[in-house]
Design a protein around this motif. Sequence first.
Motif, mmCIF file in Angstrom:
data_model
loop_
_atom_site.group_PDB
_atom_site.id
_atom_site.type_symbol
_atom_site.label_atom_id
_atom_site.label_comp_id
_atom_site.label_asym_id
_atom_site.label_seq_id
_atom_site.Cartn_x
_atom_site.Cartn_y
_atom_site.Cartn_z
ATOM 1 N N SER A 18 0.831 -1.215 0.000
ATOM 2 C CA SER A 18 0.000 0.000 0.000
ATOM 3 C C SER A 18 0.863 1.261 0.000
ATOM 4 O O SER A 18 0.459 2.290 -0.547
ATOM 5 N N VAL A 19 2.036 1.165 0.619
ATOM 6 C CA VAL A 19 2.967 2.301 0.609
ATOM 7 C C VAL A 19 3.470 2.523 -0.814
ATOM 8 O O VAL A 19 3.529 3.653 -1.307
ATOM 9 N N ARG A 20 3.808 1.429 -1.480
ATOM 10 C CA ARG A 20 4.269 1.546 -2.883
ATOM 11 C C ARG A 20 3.183 2.177 -3.741
ATOM 12 O O ARG A 20 3.439 3.067 -4.552
ATOM 13 N N TRP A 21 1.950 1.708 -3.570
ATOM 14 C CA TRP A 21 0.826 2.237 -4.352
ATOM 15 C C TRP A 21 0.652 3.736 -4.114
ATOM 16 O O TRP A 21 0.478 4.508 -5.048
ATOM 17 N N LEU A 22 0.681 4.122 -2.840
ATOM 18 C CA LEU A 22 0.393 5.528 -2.520
ATOM 19 C C LEU A 22 1.497 6.443 -3.051
ATOM 20 O O LEU A 22 1.203 7.502 -3.622
ATOM 21 N N LEU A 23 2.746 6.022 -2.866
ATOM 22 C CA LEU A 23 3.842 6.839 -3.403
ATOM 23 C C LEU A 23 3.740 6.924 -4.923
ATOM 24 O O LEU A 23 3.881 8.001 -5.512
ATOM 25 N N ALA A 24 3.473 5.784 -5.552
ATOM 26 C CA ALA A 24 3.384 5.766 -7.024
ATOM 27 C C ALA A 24 2.254 6.679 -7.493
ATOM 28 O O ALA A 24 2.429 7.475 -8.420
ATOM 29 N N ALA A 25 1.096 6.591 -6.840
ATOM 30 C CA ALA A 25 -0.044 7.427 -7.247
ATOM 31 C C ALA A 25 0.282 8.903 -7.079
ATOM 32 O O ALA A 25 -0.156 9.745 -7.873
ATOM 33 N N SER A 194 -6.876 4.099 -12.567
ATOM 34 C CA SER A 194 -5.839 3.385 -13.335
ATOM 35 C C SER A 194 -5.359 4.198 -14.535
ATOM 36 O O SER A 194 -4.255 3.982 -15.028
ATOM 37 N N ASP A 195 -6.219 5.111 -15.008
ATOM 38 C CA ASP A 195 -5.843 5.940 -16.157
ATOM 39 C C ASP A 195 -5.028 7.174 -15.775
ATOM 40 O O ASP A 195 -4.530 7.881 -16.650
ATOM 41 N N LEU A 196 -4.915 7.441 -14.475
ATOM 42 C CA LEU A 196 -4.046 8.558 -14.081
ATOM 43 C C LEU A 196 -2.623 8.200 -14.507
ATOM 44 O O LEU A 196 -2.190 7.058 -14.294
ATOM 45 N N PRO A 197 -1.889 9.140 -15.102
ATOM 46 C CA PRO A 197 -0.567 8.784 -15.633
ATOM 47 C C PRO A 197 0.354 8.117 -14.608
ATOM 48 O O PRO A 197 1.068 7.161 -14.937
ATOM 49 N N THR A 198 0.306 8.585 -13.358
ATOM 50 C CA THR A 198 1.198 8.010 -12.338
ATOM 51 C C THR A 198 0.834 6.544 -12.065
ATOM 52 O O THR A 198 1.697 5.682 -11.945
ATOM 53 N N VAL A 199 -0.464 6.292 -11.966
ATOM 54 C CA VAL A 199 -0.916 4.938 -11.649
ATOM 55 C C VAL A 199 -0.720 4.028 -12.869
ATOM 56 O O VAL A 199 -0.316 2.865 -12.740
ATOM 57 N N LYS A 200 -0.992 4.585 -14.031
ATOM 58 C CA LYS A 200 -0.815 3.818 -15.268
ATOM 59 C C LYS A 200 0.615 3.274 -15.350
ATOM 60 O O LYS A 200 0.847 2.108 -15.683
ATOM 61 N N LYS A 201 1.546 4.133 -14.999
ATOM 62 C CA LYS A 201 2.963 3.737 -15.033
ATOM 63 C C LYS A 201 3.222 2.602 -14.026
ATOM 64 O O LYS A 201 3.919 1.633 -14.324
ATOM 65 N N PHE A 202 2.637 2.731 -12.859
ATOM 66 C CA PHE A 202 2.835 1.730 -11.800
ATOM 67 C C PHE A 202 2.222 0.383 -12.189
ATOM 68 O O PHE A 202 2.693 -0.677 -11.756
ATOM 69 N N LEU A 203 1.168 0.440 -13.013
ATOM 70 C CA LEU A 203 0.499 -0.805 -13.410
ATOM 71 C C LEU A 203 1.222 -1.518 -14.562
ATOM 72 O O LEU A 203 0.895 -2.657 -14.892
ATOM 73 N N GLN A 204 2.181 -0.823 -15.158
ATOM 74 C CA GLN A 204 2.921 -1.449 -16.260
ATOM 75 C C GLN A 204 3.852 -2.543 -15.730
ATOM 76 O O GLN A 204 4.400 -2.404 -14.629
ATOM 77 N N GLY A 206 7.154 -4.453 -14.965
ATOM 78 C CA GLY A 206 8.494 -3.913 -14.711
ATOM 79 C C GLY A 206 8.505 -2.791 -13.684
ATOM 80 O O GLY A 206 9.567 -2.289 -13.322
ATOM 81 N N SER A 207 7.324 -2.384 -13.200
ATOM 82 C CA SER A 207 7.288 -1.342 -12.170
ATOM 83 C C SER A 207 7.645 -1.969 -10.819
ATOM 84 O O SER A 207 7.896 -3.170 -10.722
ATOM 85 N N GLN A 208 7.583 -1.144 -9.760
ATOM 86 C CA GLN A 208 7.922 -1.662 -8.427
ATOM 87 C C GLN A 208 6.744 -2.365 -7.749
ATOM 88 O O GLN A 208 6.845 -2.778 -6.594
ATOM 89 N N ARG A 209 5.628 -2.494 -8.478
ATOM 90 C CA ARG A 209 4.498 -3.274 -7.946
ATOM 91 C C ARG A 209 4.923 -4.735 -7.825
ATOM 92 O O ARG A 209 5.614 -5.250 -8.713
ATOM 93 N N LYS A 210 4.490 -5.382 -6.773
ATOM 94 C CA LYS A 210 4.923 -6.767 -6.553
ATOM 95 C C LYS A 210 3.832 -7.759 -6.971
ATOM 96 O O LYS A 210 2.647 -7.473 -6.836
ATOM 97 N N PRO A 211 4.262 -8.923 -7.463
ATOM 98 C CA PRO A 211 3.279 -9.913 -7.911
ATOM 99 C C PRO A 211 2.565 -10.570 -6.741
ATOM 100 O O PRO A 211 3.064 -10.570 -5.622
#
Length: 233
Positions: A18-25, A194-204, A206-211
Motif C-alpha cells: 500500500s505504501v508503494r501504491w500511494l507513493l506511485a499514485a 488506473s488511467d491517471l498517468p502516475t498509476v498507469k505507469k505503476f500498473l505497467q 516492470g514497475s515496483q508493484r509486486k506480484p
Amino acid sequence: MTSKPILHYFNSRGRMESVRWLLAAAGVEFEEKYIKTLKDLKRLKNDGNLMFQQVPMVEIDGMKLVQTRAILNYIASKYNLYGKDMKERALIDMYTEGTYDLNDMIIRYPFLPPGEKNVSLAQITRKARKCYLPAFEGISGGSALKDHGQDYLVGNRLSRADVHVVELLYHMEELNDSIVGSFPRLQALRTRVSDLPTVKKFLQPGSQRKPFKDEKYVEELKSFFYETGQDRT
Ligand code: GSN
C-alpha cells in the motif's frame, strides 16, 4: 535536491504494498532495500533503525518511519491526498480503515496452510461482497460515487481512499475474478484511477508493484519467520 524515500521491506507485497501504491499514485519515485536474510533484518534492528523492531520502515525527510498506518498517514498528508478539512479526513479514514480490514486478511492468505485456504478465501469473498464493496460503492451507507455521482470517493478529487480502494479491487480480483463485476461504480473508479498517468505507469510490467502469487517468496518468507519465531505475514 531532496532524496528519494527508501523502503525497507521484503521483495514482496505484504504490508509495504500500500505504501508503494500511494507513493506511485502521488508520482513520487522511491528506492527499495530488500531484506533478504535474517542478517539483513538483524542489522536494521541492531543499528537502532526500527522503533518496534519491525518493518515496514521508510526513510523519508530525515525520519525512519515505522508502523504502516503512520507511514501511509505521513505520505497522504505530504502529498495532499488526505482531504481538505477534518470532515473529509474522517471520511477518508473510514474508507481507509475498511480497506485495512480486508487487506489484513488478504495479506495473510498466501501464508496459510493449504487446508485453511479455502475457508479463508470464502470468508474474504463473503465480507467483500456483503460488507466492504457495497459500502465503497454506496449501496450500504453513503458514498460520493452514488449519492452525488462524483468521480472520487471524497470531495470529488483524488485522495488516498481512492488509491487504497483501487489497490484492494485489484487484489480482490486476483482472488476471485467475479467479485468486482457486480459493482459498476467501483469498476468506473478503478478505470479512472488506473488511467491517471502516475498509476498507469505503476500498473505497467516492470514497475515496483509486486506480484501476488510468488510461491518462491512465500516459501522464503515462511522459513524466514519460522526461524525468527515471528509473525508469518
Ligand atoms: O503495521 C505495522 O507496521 C506493524 N503494526 C506490524 C509490522 C509487523 O508485524 N512486521 C513484521 C513483518 S510482517 N509484515 O510486514 C516484522 O517486522 N517482524 C519481524 C520481527 O522480528 O518482529
